[in-house]
Design a protein around this motif. Structure first.
Motif, mmCIF file in Angstrom:
data_model
loop_
_atom_site.group_PDB
_atom_site.id
_atom_site.type_symbol
_atom_site.label_atom_id
_atom_site.label_comp_id
_atom_site.label_asym_id
_atom_site.label_seq_id
_atom_site.Cartn_x
_atom_site.Cartn_y
_atom_site.Cartn_z
ATOM 1 N N MET A 1 0.842 -1.197 0.000
ATOM 2 C CA MET A 1 0.000 0.000 0.000
ATOM 3 C C MET A 1 0.877 1.245 0.000
ATOM 4 O O MET A 1 1.885 1.302 0.685
ATOM 5 C CB MET A 1 -0.901 0.018 1.247
ATOM 6 N N LYS A 2 0.434 2.223 -0.756
ATOM 7 C CA LYS A 2 1.244 3.432 -0.883
ATOM 8 C C LYS A 2 0.960 4.453 0.215
ATOM 9 O O LYS A 2 1.648 5.459 0.318
ATOM 10 C CB LYS A 2 0.997 4.073 -2.264
ATOM 11 N N ALA C 206 -9.064 -2.213 0.761
ATOM 12 C CA ALA C 206 -8.280 -1.665 -0.343
ATOM 13 C C ALA C 206 -7.177 -2.643 -0.747
ATOM 14 O O ALA C 206 -6.934 -2.868 -1.939
ATOM 15 C CB ALA C 206 -7.676 -0.322 0.058
ATOM 16 N N LEU C 207 -6.541 -3.252 0.255
ATOM 17 C CA LEU C 207 -5.442 -4.186 -0.012
ATOM 18 C C LEU C 207 -5.935 -5.392 -0.809
ATOM 19 O O LEU C 207 -5.336 -5.769 -1.825
ATOM 20 C CB LEU C 207 -4.830 -4.644 1.319
ATOM 21 N N LYS C 210 -6.990 -4.303 -4.374
ATOM 22 C CA LYS C 210 -5.832 -3.934 -5.181
ATOM 23 C C LYS C 210 -5.124 -5.187 -5.687
ATOM 24 O O LYS C 210 -4.811 -5.310 -6.871
ATOM 25 C CB LYS C 210 -4.871 -3.093 -4.325
ATOM 26 N N GLU C 246 -3.593 4.129 -5.458
ATOM 27 C CA GLU C 246 -2.995 2.972 -6.136
ATOM 28 C C GLU C 246 -3.386 2.985 -7.619
ATOM 29 O O GLU C 246 -3.276 1.971 -8.301
ATOM 30 C CB GLU C 246 -3.483 1.665 -5.498
ATOM 31 N N ASP C 247 -3.933 4.106 -8.067
ATOM 32 C CA ASP C 247 -4.366 4.273 -9.455
ATOM 33 C C ASP C 247 -5.521 3.366 -9.843
ATOM 34 O O ASP C 247 -5.601 2.890 -10.964
ATOM 35 C CB ASP C 247 -3.188 4.074 -10.425
#
Lengths: 149, 118, 332
Positions: A1-2, C206-207, C210, C246-247
């Protein structure tokens, strides 16, 4: 994760809606004020009945506690508190609610391990730190201040 | 007039509590504890008695008043009994409220199941 | 090595059921529950027994709908929020079928379906019964305060759903089908506020998303809808923001926690939560739409906050997890 933790905590802050301060404070003021005014009325009522000042104060506290217990038992106190917030939390009725509600809730775990053990699970800290603070005051009175002797 | 003083003072103390809940991360339990300890301190410094004179129940019904009662009880018992008073005093003064809560809580627990919420 | 598990043989969701409490009955999905109880005690004398009873009702409903006996179930998988997942265990104490208890907090429905789908697809078992349940009162008394305690809920708080749901996975059936699953990794971006679960769980959601999109090459727009379990209003916003970084532009997103109640009129602050939330929305809202072919391809991802009252008091941050199930109306 960024996203870093630091960055995320800022994002959370932004995404979380703030409390409606003015509305909450108005409710707290009206409810809290009303409970105190009722306390004053009870005090006068007991004075008229011939109680001495300290006893009239005590009787009015006990009556407020009893009313709070009744409201809690009927499920009304939490409904009022949903809006009143600190208005029902800060007066002594809030203390009573904090004692009565766990007693009711943990009845299902028995009279000893439930009601007995859990009754002060919320209000306990108030008594513990209130008493500790008063003991500190007592020590100061006894050892430091000549007034105490 | 006394009712108005009680209403306004008590109301303002509650507003202070509400502000602490909304603007700080303090939980209700922490706020109550802070209020009681503040009550003891304010009373010890002689600052709360004038508020009680002005507002009556407005200064006594909020939990700060509980701290005030604790401090007053301590003062009396130390004056009367000296060192021993530190251990006996304080709690007796506020015993009524606590004991009433305890008794009513027990009765409520016997009579009523917890209420469902919506 | 790929973390997305492609099922060699898609698994059919042949039947499903859900039972809700009074407040759930008054919500937008009220008419679509198999059963609503106006008594949140479900005729029992404790909240814990009530939750078990609610699960049992959902269990017997799914058996009746599928017209099978309990003995026909080869394995039951499920979890709830009570200490040591007793609500589910006590349900299967009385209905003695093989049982695997799972704890993934509010991710229970997706977790049990992902494992069940693997077992069925791999030919290990012929069928798997998946469940999730939560009860407002058992969750409240365990994680927060007594029911009658007068507390004001913060605007980020979420309301635990009183609901139990089952879904039956089988090798054959007319679908919808589970085609791919993904077990989530735990994510923790340091949220400590137990009254802001959506924020605590959004990083895990989100993880998983993604990694799913990266590994499969799929895009959000390839799905009719992407359902998350119970992120609520705050978590949903954060999920989108996290994925943007994360685009990934998350289109078609819906959150079960914002579907089951009317957030404004039912006063549930940031939305709903609880194992029963995603479970009931799946059974009352998502699967019926798929059966009618109104939507054909979805991702169902339930999120869980893996905290306990003890870790909260010890000032620990809240780890989140999100398990994902891909469901389609066609096997392809």
């Amino acid at each position: 994760m960024k996203t870093s933790k630091k960055e995320y905590s800022r994002m959370v802050e932004k995404a979380s809606p703030p409390s409606r301060l003015v509305k909450n404070c108005t409710w707290a003021f009206m409810t809290g004020g009303s409970i105190c005014a009722l306390g004053e009325w009870l005090y006068r009522f007991y004075m008229n009945m011939g109680f001495i000042i300290s006893d009239a104060r005590l009787m009015s506290s006990i009556t407020l506690v009893g009313l709070s217990a009744l409201f809690t038992g009927l499920g009304w106190y939490s409904r009022l508190a949903k809006r009143a917030g600190a208005g029902t939390l800060v007066p002594i009725t809030g203390f009573a609610n904090a004692v009565v509600s766990p007693a009711m809730e943990f009845r299902s775990e028995g009279l000893i391990t439930g009601v007995g053990a859990k009754m002060f699970v919320i209000a306990g800290p108030v008594i513990v730190y209130g008493v500790l603070a008063s003991v500190v005051y007592g020590l100061i009175l006894f050892f430091v201040s000549p007034m105490g002797r | 007039m006394d009712y108005i003083a009680a209403f306004i003072t008590g109301g303002l103390i509650c507003v202070l509590g509400q502000i602490l809940i909304d603007l700080t991360k303090m939980t209700p339990a922490r706020i109550l504890t802070a209020f009681v300890v503040s009550g003891v301190a304010l009373s010890a410094l002689g600052l709360w008695e004038p508020v009680v004179d002005f507002a009556g129940a407005g200064a006594l019904v909020p939990i700060v008043g509980f701290g005030h009662t604790l401090a007053q009880g301590m003062k009396e018992s130390v004056a009367k009994e000296g060192f021993i008073g530190i251990f006996t005093g304080g709690f007796t003064a506020c015993a009524g409220g606590v004991r009433a809560s305890l008794v009513f809580a027990f009765i409520a627990a016997l009579l009523k199941k917890p209420n469902s919420r919506e | 090595m790929s973390r997305v598990i492609t099922l060699k043989k898609p698994v059919a969701i042949t039947t499903h059921s859900c039972v809700g409490g009074k407040k759930e009955g008054k919500g937008p999905l009220g008419d679509y529950f198999d059963m609503i109880s106006d008594d949140d005690y479900f005729g029992q004398d404790t909240w814990e027994k009530a939750e078990t009873e609610m699960l049992k009702r959902s269990f017997y409903t799914i058996l009746k709908k599928r017209d099978i006996k309990p003995q026909a179930i080869q394995v039951a998988l499920g979890g709830d929020l009570c200490d040591q997942i007793t609500s589910t265990a006590f349900c299967y104490r009385d209905i003695t079928i093989p049982f695997l208890g799972l704890y993934g907090a509010c991710s229970a429905m997706a977790e049990s379906m992902a494992i069940g789908a693997c077992l069925v697809s791999g030919g290990i078992v012929d069928n798997a019964l998946c469940s999730a349940s939560s009860h407002f009162a058992t969750a409240e008394r365990q994680f927060r305060t007594p029911l009658d305690y007068g507390g004001k809920r913060t605007p980020t708080a979420q309301w635990t759903v009183t609901g139990a749901a089952h879904s039956l996975l089988e090798r054959e059936g007319k679908g919808p089908f589970i085609t791919r699953v993904m077990f989530g990794r735990i994510a923790d971006l340091g949220v400590k506020d137990a009254n802001n679960m959506g924020a605590a769980m959004a990083p895990a959601a989100a993880l998983t998303l993604k990694e799913f999109f990266r590994e499969t090459g799929e895009k959000p727009e390839n799905y009719d809808a992407i359902y998350t379990g119970d992120l609520g209003m705050v978590g949903s916003v954060l999920l989108k923001e996290l994925l943007q970084k994360e685009d990934i532009e998350l289109t078609n997103h819906q959150d079960c926690g914002l579907i089951i109640f009317d957030r404004e009129s039912q006063q549930v602050q940031a939305g709903a939560s609880g194992c029963g939330c995603s479970g009931c929305v799946l059974s009352a809202h998502i699967l019926p739409q798929m059966e009618q072919k109104k939507i054909n391809r979805i991702l169902f991802m339930a999120t869980g906050a893996l905290l306990s009252p003890t870790t909260t008091m010890q000032q620990e941050s809240i780890p989140g997890i999100a398990h994902l199930v891909e469901i389609q109306t066609e096997r392809n």
